[in-house]
Scaffold this motif. Sequence first.
Motif, PDB file in Angstrom:
ATOM      1  N   GLU A  43     117.826 104.678  24.846  1.00 30.22           N
ATOM      2  CA  GLU A  43     116.403 105.016  25.248  1.00 30.22           C
ATOM      3  C   GLU A  43     115.788 103.585  25.147  1.00 30.22           C
ATOM      4  OE1 GLU A  43     112.968 106.381  26.306  1.00 30.22           O
ATOM      5  OE2 GLU A  43     114.776 107.081  26.314  1.00 30.22           O
ATOM      6  N   GLY A  44     116.305 102.736  24.050  1.00 26.47           N
ATOM      7  CA  GLY A  44     115.842 101.283  24.001  1.00 26.47           C
ATOM      8  C   GLY A  44     115.988 100.344  25.271  1.00 26.47           C
ATOM      9  N   LEU A  46     116.266 101.688  28.360  1.00 27.61           N
ATOM     10  CA  LEU A  46     115.228 101.968  29.393  1.00 27.61           C
ATOM     11  C   LEU A  46     113.751 101.540  29.119  1.00 27.61           C
ATOM     12  CD1 LEU A  46     116.664 105.786  29.821  1.00 27.61           C
ATOM     13  CD2 LEU A  46     117.111 103.826  31.137  1.00 27.61           C
ATOM     14  N   ARG A  47     113.469 101.812  27.493  1.00 22.28           N
ATOM     15  CA  ARG A  47     112.096 101.171  27.497  1.00 22.28           C
ATOM     16  C   ARG A  47     111.924  99.667  27.856  1.00 22.28           C
ATOM     17  NH1 ARG A  47     111.012 101.078  21.968  1.00 22.28           N
ATOM     18  NH2 ARG A  47     113.025 102.540  21.914  1.00 22.28           N
ATOM     19  N   LEU A  48     113.080  98.979  27.532  1.00 15.89           N
ATOM     20  CA  LEU A  48     112.887  97.448  27.990  1.00 15.89           C
ATOM     21  C   LEU A  48     112.672  97.163  29.436  1.00 15.89           C
ATOM     22  CD1 LEU A  48     115.451  95.823  25.300  1.00 15.89           C
ATOM     23  CD2 LEU A  48     113.026  95.723  25.386  1.00 15.89           C
ATOM     24  N   GLU A  50     111.243  99.222  31.466  1.00 17.52           N
ATOM     25  CA  GLU A  50     110.244  99.393  32.184  1.00 17.52           C
ATOM     26  C   GLU A  50     109.222  98.418  32.311  1.00 17.52           C
ATOM     27  OE1 GLU A  50     108.348 103.030  30.788  1.00 17.52           O
ATOM     28  OE2 GLU A  50     110.241 103.708  29.905  1.00 17.52           O
ATOM     29  N   GLY A  51     109.442  97.290  31.336  1.00 20.33           N
ATOM     30  CA  GLY A  51     108.499  96.196  31.656  1.00 20.33           C
ATOM     31  C   GLY A  51     108.985  95.390  32.655  1.00 20.33           C
ATOM     32  N   ALA A  66     115.182  96.730  19.762  1.00 19.73           N
ATOM     33  CA  ALA A  66     114.387  97.698  20.242  1.00 19.73           C
ATOM     34  C   ALA A  66     114.663  99.068  19.607  1.00 19.73           C
ATOM     35  CB  ALA A  66     114.312  97.730  21.819  1.00 19.73           C
ATOM     36  N   ARG A 124     110.812 104.095  36.711  1.00 17.55           N
ATOM     37  CA  ARG A 124     111.940 103.698  35.927  1.00 17.55           C
ATOM     38  C   ARG A 124     113.142 103.682  36.158  1.00 17.55           C
ATOM     39  NH1 ARG A 124     112.657 107.298  30.119  1.00 17.55           N
ATOM     40  NH2 ARG A 124     112.172 105.370  28.713  1.00 17.55           N
TER      41      ARG A 124
END
Lengths: 219, 219
Positions: A43-44, A46-48, A50-51, A66, A124
């Motif tokens: 998940e970290g 994927l979150r990184l 998205e930016g 993250a 994403r």
Amino acid sequence: MKGGTVTVRDTPTGWNSEPAGAEPRGRPRGRPRSEAVEQAILEGVLRLLEGGGTLSSLTVEGIAKAAGVGKATIYRRWPGKEALLLDALATLDNDPLPETGSGSVRDDLVRLIEFVRQRGVSKRESELLRLVTSEVMCHPDLSQQYHDRFIAPRREALRQVLVRGIDSGELRDDIDLELLGDLFAGPMLMRTVLHQWAALPEDLPERIVDAVLDGVRKK
Amino acid sequence: MKGGTVTVRDTPTGWNSEPAGAEPRGRPRGRPRSEAVEQAILEGVLRLLEGGGTLSSLTVEGIAKAAGVGKATIYRRWPGKEALLLDALATLDNDPLPETGSGSVRDDLVRLIEFVRQRGVSKRESELLRLVTSEVMCHPDLSQQYHDRFIAPRREALRQVLVRGIDSGELRDDIDLELLGDLFAGPMLMRTVLHQWAALPEDLPERIVDAVLDGVRKK
DNA sequence: CGATTAACGAAACGGATCGTCTCGTATCGT
DNA sequence: ACGATACGAGACGATCCGTTTCGTTAATCG
């Protein structure tokens, strides 16, 4: 690249799935790996992503930060950043391929290409696909794994539809099967991967399939 | 990324070609830049790439070593590795686009796609194209420059042929111009960029063009 | 010729990241 | 309880980046 002491005991997500009977052995001795940590790392990533960061901005230390884990925990599970990216892609890419073989070959082709379009419209998935593709193109070994896990199943599904179309007489039988596949998949992949600024309207799959089927020569 | 003291006085190869009247000023004062050094650097990049290295294996220090120059000499000319890659690509990519407009639209299309095929069959150009593409996909600013310098001219040439085909009645006029271009270019670009293991036989451009023109539906 | 100006090769620097390793702690099976 | 293993935190050497300095070299200007 030299030998180390960090031992990768097993790999849940299968970047190096042991082929022979390794699964049925009893539960390993010590503390088991946390599944929550596993998902936190993915998940970290994927979150990184998205930016919309560049590939170099996705560092292992940043991922660890993250996800709130230590670096060693990441290296315990994956051999490097690249394999982790492949598994992160797999978490987004687990939708089943659309059903084919029910109706007309034309509709099956539209469904398959629409499936590809869906990857492109999701921000994403699009970002992840872009980075993974670029990473994969430089790593021959990863290129093989990426092909086996993601490309080959789709190409096989497309191939089956095309064979059915040839057998049923809906498609010409004097064109290479491989070329046939590239004619349908090429235009859409070109937009989703190569120039991401292109629009992906809903009816694009239909228009591609019909144009390739009917030809673009004025009758 | 902070400001530095290394001043890039001018850039011979044009990664940031000064638009206004900067050329006709008298020869600069000090020792001029060596053209031999310029070519040695670009040649060093190409030589390192022939070994099929990953993108990370192409380091600035390695380039300096291979070219027998100092690192500062490279940074005097290019702002970074990426821009250098673009100029290295330009040294291989200076063949003029094929003539179009003489014969049939079909033959023009074959010529344009054959031009793309030639990039793919050359080992050296293929490797370079692969790395540049992967590098470009992660750098939005480079993506723009790459598009302007290499993609746009080819797309424009293709577009002109397609417009001619529509005007002359050889091509259908009810299909988006952009989609039309992707139908022809997509299949070939797919093979040259995405899966480099695919074969590129000599008659592939012909087969693509004829298949897209005539359609793949069995008559 | 001599002074000036800038490029050259070499090398060192600080910063960032990689992949490994070592701690002390937490959590499992026996 | 005890051994085994994962966990977070962080130090470590190595590598590369981009910058900077140094002494040298090659050109122009007076």
